[in-house]
Write a protein that holds these residues in place. Structure first.
Motif, PDB file in Angstrom:
ATOM      1  N   TYR A 155      -4.445  11.846  -5.745  1.00 12.05           N
ATOM      2  CA  TYR A 155      -4.390  11.919  -4.279  1.00 12.05           C
ATOM      3  C   TYR A 155      -5.531  11.173  -3.624  1.00 12.05           C
ATOM      4  O   TYR A 155      -5.357  10.514  -2.620  1.00 12.05           O
ATOM      5  N   ALA A 176       0.672   3.914  -2.798  1.00 11.01           N
ATOM      6  CA  ALA A 176       0.255   5.271  -2.479  1.00 11.01           C
ATOM      7  C   ALA A 176       1.266   6.272  -3.010  1.00 11.01           C
ATOM      8  O   ALA A 176       0.890   7.322  -3.542  1.00 11.01           O
ATOM      9  N   LYS A 210       0.527   9.065  -5.674  1.00 11.10           N
ATOM     10  CA  LYS A 210       0.778  10.460  -5.341  1.00 11.10           C
ATOM     11  C   LYS A 210       1.562  11.127  -6.455  1.00 11.10           C
ATOM     12  O   LYS A 210       1.289  12.263  -6.838  1.00 11.10           O
ATOM     13  N   VAL A 216       0.834  -1.197   0.000  1.00 14.14           N
ATOM     14  CA  VAL A 216       0.000   0.000   0.000  1.00 14.14           C
ATOM     15  C   VAL A 216       0.866   1.243   0.000  1.00 14.14           C
ATOM     16  O   VAL A 216       0.594   2.213  -0.723  1.00 14.14           O
ATOM     17  N   LEU A 266      -6.555   4.327  -0.510  1.00 16.62           N
ATOM     18  CA  LEU A 266      -5.744   3.135  -0.237  1.00 16.62           C
ATOM     19  C   LEU A 266      -5.288   3.117   1.208  1.00 16.62           C
ATOM     20  O   LEU A 266      -5.418   2.123   1.919  1.00 16.62           O
ATOM     21  N   LEU A 267      -4.747   4.275   1.616  1.00 14.21           N
ATOM     22  CA  LEU A 267      -4.217   4.341   2.975  1.00 14.21           C
ATOM     23  C   LEU A 267      -5.323   4.153   3.997  1.00 14.21           C
ATOM     24  O   LEU A 267      -5.147   3.494   5.017  1.00 14.21           O
ATOM     25  N   ALA A 314      -4.872   7.576  -3.550  1.00 15.41           N
ATOM     26  CA  ALA A 314      -3.845   7.255  -2.561  1.00 15.41           C
ATOM     27  C   ALA A 314      -4.434   7.270  -1.161  1.00 15.41           C
ATOM     28  O   ALA A 314      -4.218   6.363  -0.347  1.00 15.41           O
TER      29      ALA A 314
END
Lengths: 139, 1365
Positions: free
Chosen positions: B493, B484, B488, B480, B499-500, B496
């Motif tokens: 964004y 990410a 990015k 991840v 995902l986080l 990302a």
């Protein structure tokens, strides 16, 4: 006929908000609130010079699956937002425009009331009736 | 470098990671600790604050859940966010995350399914100073082989079986023998080939630091402060030293911007989106070097290791040498090795491809089932699919891909990964497949020129596989993070972030996002949305066990004036209660939480000291006193205050003491609460708390009671006070009443009355209320709002869920507005109504009224009884009553006990004291005398002393006293306030006295109207001539209007009382002897009054009044006794007061008027008071009742009509306001004509008829006596003019006028009270009727210069009949 009609103050707090199916009230509030971004975008996109001669009616703000959201901004930056059932095809742009104009007139009447403090929530019966008529109309 | 297809491939910015050999994998716990250390180090000192991005007016809190409130505006915010995006600030906001990311990626343990951080080569280092370096090399080599190939060591993973070995001879220039080193190096070259060895000459001993200090630490950029490897090497120090070898593995990193191959040089830390800094640790190499060097001194090594400075001994040339060495190693050793390996692997693959393409894949399909056990012969089959043995052919392609990746041949790497992925997928080796997918995506991203779009779905699949199938969260996290970063760099964004967010606990983030959304909606009027957000925050917080946040969020929903429907509110409330319950269960011993509901209007709090009022018992009617049921009325409270001031002034001999404060039994927001109220021990304190339920659902409070703090008198220590606070059930100190159930309906305002019973003396502080808050489960469904699971489980039979909590009562005092400072600022005074001081015992009086009427006729006299009970344990004394209407009641004179003391005995008795009179004595007067002092009238008639026997009422004792009431003269409803005042026998500092209030309501109806006039009688009788006599006319009218009821009135007696006059007898004008008055009838009575000379002297000195009774019936009412005289004196004094007030208003005028006027006035004054006593026959419920009563008429002026009841004055018409100053005219006041005319009383005495023979004598002379009597106290000059007035023309017309004979004008001086008779002669010429009243009398005060000369007598006709005989 609209399903939700809202009058939003310049500072983006609601002066008046009413929706017909009471159980989805929260949803409409959110819809109206998010539509303010679009209103803002549209107004700021016009640029300073054009602001003076711009049209108050902003047209369709955005369509969702079930509803269409229309906007209208007065010169004093008071916003009118109307949510219309998207299945209703009878309502054309012109009708919406005239509805907004009616709403604006009624709002002006409320403002003319010397006992009304600008910025307060609208508790006018006349305004209420007018909104009701717009919501029921054609239903 | 050349790739397998012999094409040249340029490697840019290769980095080499060198590390010590560590045979144990790092423990996961250690990794975690290391990571958290890294994060906490990068946290700024103030923690959260610095992590808040202020965007527009919003605070976006990055690191924590705390909500920052602000008043924002959305579009501003958006603009700033846009700015932020472009500014550099944006990337610099989360240092902790970046360092976390670096450390995390570095601390990845090597795993079996991928080879990226497996060791590629091994550096073997030996010092030239060692005796046998070559031996050493040999040993090291063996050791390395042993580690790699024996099964003892699983951890340091090796890329390929035949690891590149690179032999390094380390030589210390300053110390070692250079020749020896060179020769050794030569030996090594022969043995290992030039590519396989190196002689590194560096300086390691001498520390010429003074010059070297300018050189920056060359390793600082590469060394990690707390790297795990370091720590490990540290702990395993001895081992490392003995083994003395350095394995290095090279990893890569690259920076697309830099073209140079660098290693020792300071590498740039430019923020590349994908900076895999795994390789930034060549320092370990030199750790190793240090170890070698420090074989001699371990301690030093350790110090070096931990110390801040590394490589301090290195000179600049040494730096160059090291750089050279690394370059040499890379170009000569490592890269060719890699090249070779790749080629080998490629060959293997191609050879295998033939098989797999044609046959292998086909068989795989046929025997797909049988293949699996073949592959994993003795491996466990775990969730990630199968595991390959380390040298499995499937892994070779992956190996090759990794190598290609390392040398930046991304194109090839990608295709290799891609094929590997396919293979792994076919084999269902999910872990391997995921790894391949991940790396494929990365290499696709890194490919220069990007011939193919970035395969984002590869990453997603990889993450999903890692997480769901392999359950390997560490790998998933790595994936991840990589993904990410890639996203990015592509400006995706939101993806990302998504995902986080997906990676971490989603709820936490949801909560934080809601908290931040809250800022947008807060206080904007979007109440529904606000409630919804609050509700979600509350629920999320609850599931995350952040109970405090949950509670406060729910609180917000409930305390704002909610526009939600009732069902929704009910759901909110229940959820709130449920959460609250959980909170309180967590800390059962903690302080009680403050509850937000219901609202308490603390200003409306009322405090009442004392017992509740007792209900009426039969005929007994308790004094109304004061209670919480009464509304506050500022007017009446002012009246009570005045009454109390009056009585206190009387007690203190006319002065109100400076520390006097009116007693307040009921404190509310209108009363003066600046002082601590006083409460008496053992008497309850009632606190009325006003609750308001803002919700549309009912609230049920149970076990509602007051919360208090008590400091007993004498114990001033703080701790004592504190302990008492908690003992809310300490009944020995203060008893607390508990209301078991208190229901407040929806949107209702309701008051609760809570009692405390103080049992000790001290200071009490009422802090608040404590209760269980609950609600009644309504039958309404939850309407789409699911309850928290478990909410329904606690369905006990009562369906009530409740939590215990408190609410404080804090009352803000009134705003101060006295000084200038207070006026300009906003300050509030203290409000002490909840902080009573409990004082010692005081007597407590209760008063009951027996037979107390509610309706009376005007002037009616009724007898009632009052019972005084002392219900306390203290004797009371000094009982007094004060009332604004003292003429309303009396306790009787203090002369004697007049009537039977028990009320029952007096049932049919007259209220008056009577004696049976002689029936014959009808018209005669019976005299007696009395003084007002006898009837308890002092200077303050309002304050009445209650004649208690022994003037003390003992505890528990009660006494009944008679009380007479007289219906007020005005018709209507009267509210009469009594204030009972009493004291304790013991004098106390705090409370001097106590009071009890009573308000009697009396309705009066009209009875009689009595009018009276008095005039001089013209007759001068000899015996009583001195002082003169008068006629009194009394008109009595029955003005009762009620049809039923009163039948008729009987005048039974008329009494007079005066200091100077008395009634002498009744002059019967009518024959109506028993003087009955039916409805609307009017009767006239006439009496003759004389000066009472026998009492004259005494009366003037001792203020004695002479009472004269003239009876019409057969019973004499002794008017000089109680109650008749009581009421007379009371009405007299109140009348006096009224007139006194009038006089006062004319005070200036009075002073300016001179003596003359006063004297003149005085002679027209009388002071005769008439009391008319009557009986009324009333039919009520077919029973005839006899009511008695009396009316008073006060006669002051001759000739002026006086009324029993002052006529209602028309309210003066509203005049125009005049703004001119009245001229102070000094006109000497003149006595009125009327007044002057009464100076001299004249009367003519003559025969009524006179016979005269006119034929005999034509002139008839009649003697006439003119009697002049001086009524004034001084000498008076009198002029008598006998001449006829010629003014009226009619007079001349008079046919037979007569003439006075003799002197026509006399001048006389009359002394005070003198009577002078003047002999006159009248001369008549005809027979007829003549008016003799022609003499005009002028009078003036003889000692006065100014002459007020007025005709004294408006000539009354004095007719004489002259008849001819």
């Amino acid at each position: 006929m609209a399903v939700c009609i809202a009058v939003i103050a310049k500072e983006n707090y609601p002066l008046y908000i009413r929706s017909i199916p009471a159980e989805h009230e929260l949803k409409f509030h959110y819809t109206v609130h998010t539509s303010l971004d679009v209103v803002d975008e549209k107004v700021s996109a016009m640029g300073k010079a054009l602001v003076d001669q711009r049209e108050l009616y902003l047209g369709l703000l955005y369509p969702t699956e079930d509803y269409k959201v229309y906007g209208y901004v007065t010169n004093s930056k008071v916003k009118f937002v109307m949510v219309v059932d998207s299945s209703n095809t009878a309502l054309r742009d012109n009708e919406i425009r005239s509805m907004f104009r009616k709403l604006h007139n009624s709002y002006t009447d409320v403002m003319c009331n010397p006992f009304y403090n600008p910025g307060d929530r609208i508790h006018s019966r006349a305004f209420d009736n007018m909104v009701t008529s717009m919501m029921v109309q054609g239903c | 470098m050349r790739d397998p297809n012999n094409q040249l491939h340029i490697i840019k910015n290769l980095k080499i990671s060198v590390s010590n050999i560590v045979t144990q994998p790092p423990l996961p716990g250690a990794i975690r600790k290391h990571l958290s250390d890294v994060v906490s180090i990068s946290q700024p000192a103030e923690g959260l604050v610095a992590n808040v991005i202020t965007a527009g007016d919003y605070d976006l809190n990055i690191s924590d859940q705390s909500i920052k409130a602000s008043v924002p505006w959305y579009s501003n915010w958006k603009d700033t966010l846009m700015e932020l995006k472009e500014s550099t600030l944006y990337s610099a906001t989360t240092p902790w995350f970046e360092s976390y990311r670096e450390s995390f990626l570095q601390s990845m343990p090597a795993s079996d399914h991928e080879f990226l951080n497996h060791y590629l080569a091994c550096m073997l280092v030996a010092s030239s100073s060692e005796p046998e370096p070559v031996e050493q090399f040999l040993k090291l080599s063996q050791e390395q082989h042993r580690i790699q190939h024996s099964s003892d060591y699983s951890y340091p993973k090796w890329f390929i079986p035949n690891t590149l070995k690179y032999y390094v001879l380390l030589h210390d220039v300053s110390a070692g023998d250079e020749q020896r080193a060179d020769s050794l190096y030569e030996e090594m070259k022969q043995r290992y080939g030039t590519q396989g060895c190196y002689l590194l000459k560096i300086n390691s001993r001498t520390s010429n630091r003074s010059s070297d200090e300018q050189i920056p630490d060359p390793w600082s950029q590469y060394l990690q402060k707390n790297s795990i490897q370091n720590q490990e090497s540290y702990e395993d120090g001895p081992y490392t030293i003995t083994s003395n070898k350095n394995a290095d593995s090279s990893m890569l990193s690259l920076d697309g911007l830099d073209n140079e191959v660098k290693d020792g040089l300071p590498n740039n830390f430019k923020a590349h989106p994908l900076q895999l800094d795994q390789s930034s640790d060549p320092a370990s190499n030199f750790d190793g070097a240090d170890h070698i060097k420090s074989m001699l001194s371990i301690h030093e090594t350790k110090k070096m290791n931990t110390g801040i400075l590394h490589g301090a001994c290195l000179t600049l040339t040494d730096h160059d040498r090291i750089r050279q060495f690394i370059q040499e190693f890379t170009f000569r050793g490592l890269l060719p090795h890699i090249e070779k390996t790749i080629r080998q692997l490629n060959d293997q693959l191609i050879s295998r491809k033939g098989l797999s393409r044609s046959l292998f894949s086909a068989t795989k399909k046929w025997f797909s089932g049988s293949k699996v056990p073949e592959k994993s012969i003795n491996e466990l089959k775990n969730t990630s699919g199968l595991l390959y043995p380390p040298e499995a052919p499937e892994l070779q392609i992956r190996k090759m891909a990794d190598l290609c990746f390392l040398v930046q041949h991304y194109d090839l790497a990608y295709s290799c990964y891609h094929t590997a992925k396919k293979d792994f997928l076919n084999d269902q080796a999910m872990l391997y497949a995921a790894g391949a997918l991940e790396m494929a995506a990365v290499s696709a991203f890194l490919q220069p020129g990007a011939p193919r779009p970035y395969p984002a779905h590869y990453m997603d699949t990889a993450i999903q596989t890692y997480r769901d199938i392999c359950k390997n969260m560490v790998l998933a996290e790595r994936c991840v993070l990589l993904s990410a970063e890639i996203l990015k760099s592509q400006s995706k964004y939101s993806e990302a972030a998504a995902l986080l967010i997906r990676l971490t606990s989603e709820k936490k983030h949801a909560l934080r996002c809601y908290c931040q959304a809250m800022q947008v909606y807060k206080g904007k009027g979007w109440s529904l949305a606000e409630d919804h957000i609050n509700f979600t925050i509350g629920r999320q917080s609850f599931t995350l066990r952040q109970l405090d946040n949950a509670v406060s969020a729910f609180k917000h929903i409930l305390i704002n004036e909610s526009k939600q429907p009732a069902a929704q509110q009910g759901a909110f409330l229940r959820e709130y209660l449920y959460v609250y319950k959980n909170v309180s269960q967590l800390s059962p011993d903690g302080p009680l939480p403050q509850l937000p509901l219901p609202y308490i209007n603390s200003l409306a709090t009322r405090v009442f000291f004392g017992h509740d009022r007792r209900p009426a018992e039969g005929e007994k009617q308790a004094a109304t006193h004061i209670s919480l049921d009464q509304e506050y009325d500022s007017e009446s409270s002012q009246q009570w205050r005045e009454l109390e001031e009056q009585v206190v002034a009387v007690i203190n001999k006319g002065i109100i003491p400076s520390n006097f404060h009116p007693t307040q039994y009921c404190l509310n927001s209108y009363t003066d609460n600046s002082r601590f109220p006083l409460a008496v021990v053992e008497e309850p304190i009632t606190v009325e708390v006003a609750f308001r339920n803002p919700l549309k659902v009912p609230l049920l409070l149970t076990e509602l009671s007051l919360l208090w703090k008590f400091q007993p008198k004498g114990s001033n220590s703080k701790d004592n006070e504190e302990t008492k606070e908690l003992v809310t059930c300490g009944h020995e100190m203060i008893g607390t009443e508990v209301i078991s159930e208190f229901l407040i309906n929806s949107e209702e305002i309701k008051v609760a009355r809570l009692k405390l019973f103080p049992h000790h003396i001290g200071e009490l502080h009422i802090l608040g209320v404590v209760y269980n808050l609950g609600t009644i489960q309504s039958s309404v469904g939850l309407d789409g709002i699911g309850c928290i699971p478990g909410c329904h489980t606690g369905k006990h039979p009562s369906n009530i869920m409740s939590v215990r909590g408190r609410q404080d009562l804090e009352i803000q005092g009134p705003r101060l507005n006295n000084t200038k400072e207070e006026k300009t600022s906003i300050k509030y005074g203290p409000d002490r109504r909840l902080d009573p001081i409990i004082t010692e015992e005081m007597p407590l009086l209760e008063v009951f009224f027996i037979n107390f009427p509610t309706g009376l006729l005007c002037g009616e006299i009724r007898k009632a009884y009052v019972e005084f009970v002392n219900v306390s344990k203290c004797p009371l004394t000094g009982l007094k009553v004060v009332s604004k209407r003292p003429e309303f009641f009396t306790f009787g004179g203090n002369t004697e006990a007049l009537t039977p003391l028990s009320p029952s005995a007096s049932e049919n008795c007259s209220a008056y004291k009577t004696v049976v009179a002689d029936s014959t004595s009808g018209a005669t007067a019976l005299t007696s005398s009395a003084s007002s002092v006898d009837f308890g009238l002092g200077s303050q008639p309002e304050v009445i002393h209650v004649p208690l026997p022994d003037s003390v009422l003992l505890p528990g004792a009660s006494v009944q006293l008679p009380m007479w009431l007289r219906g007020p003269d005005e018709e209507g409803v009267h509210e009469i306030n009594f204030l009972f005042y009493y004291e304790s026998i013991k004098k106390q500092s705090n409370i001097c006295h106590r009071v009890l209030r009573h308000t009697a309501v009396i309705c009066t109806s009209r009875s009689l109207n009595v009018r009276a006039t008095v005039c001089r009688s013209n007759t001068l009788e000899g015996e009583e001539g001195r002082g003169g006599n008068m006629l009194v006319f009394v008109d009595v009218e029955n003005i009762n209007t009620s049809e039923a009821g009163v039948k008729e009135f009987h005048i039974v007696q008329v009494s007079s009382n005066s200091k100077h006059w008395k009634l002498q007898k009744s002059v019967n004008l009518s024959e109506n002897k028993d003087s009955k008055l039916a409805s609307r009838e009017k009767g006239k009575l006439c009496f003759k009054a004389v000066r009472c000379k026998n009492f004259e002297a005494a009366a003037q000195s001792s203020e004695k009044y002479t009472f004269v009774d003239i009876i019409f019936g057969n019973e004499q009412i002794i008017s000089s006794a109680s109650p008749c005289a009581d009421f007379f004196f009371r009405s007299l004094s109140s009348e006096l007061k009224k007139t006194h007030a009038q006089y006062n208003s004319l005070a200036t005028e009075k002073q300016s008027s001179d003596d003359a006027v006063r004297l003149i006035k005085k002679c027209s004054e009388v002071d005769l008071n008439i009391v008319v006593l009557w009986k009324a026959y009333v039919v009520e419920d077919n029973k005839q009742l006899i009511l008695e009563g009396q009316h008073h008429v006060i006669l002051r002026t001759l000739g002026r009509e006086a009324f029993s009841f002052s006529q209602k004055q028309e309210p003066p018409e509203m005049g125009l306001l005049k703004f001119t100053r009245p001229e102070n005219t000094m006109v000497p006041t003149k006595p009125t004509v009327e007044q002057l005319s009464s100076l001299i009383k004249t009367s003519l005495q003559y025969p009524e008829s006179f016979n005269h023979p006119f034929h005999q004598k034509s002139l008839c002379l009649v003697p006439v006596t003119l009697l002049l009597s001086n009524c004034s106290q001084t000498d008076v000059d009198v002029i008598i003019d006998l001449r006829h007035k010629a003014t009226s023309p009619d007079a001349l017309e008079v046919h037979g006028s007569f003439t006075w004979l003799g002197q026509t004008q006399y001048k006389l001086q009359l002394k005070s009270q003198e009577i002078y008779s003047l002999q006159l002669k009248a001369c008549f010429v005809h027979a007829g009727v003549y008016n003799l009243g022609t003499p005009r009398v002028f009078a003036k005060l003889s000692d006065q210069v100014t002459l007020f000369e007025t005709s004294q007598q408006s000539s009354m006709p004095a007719l004489i009949i002259i008849s001819n005989v």
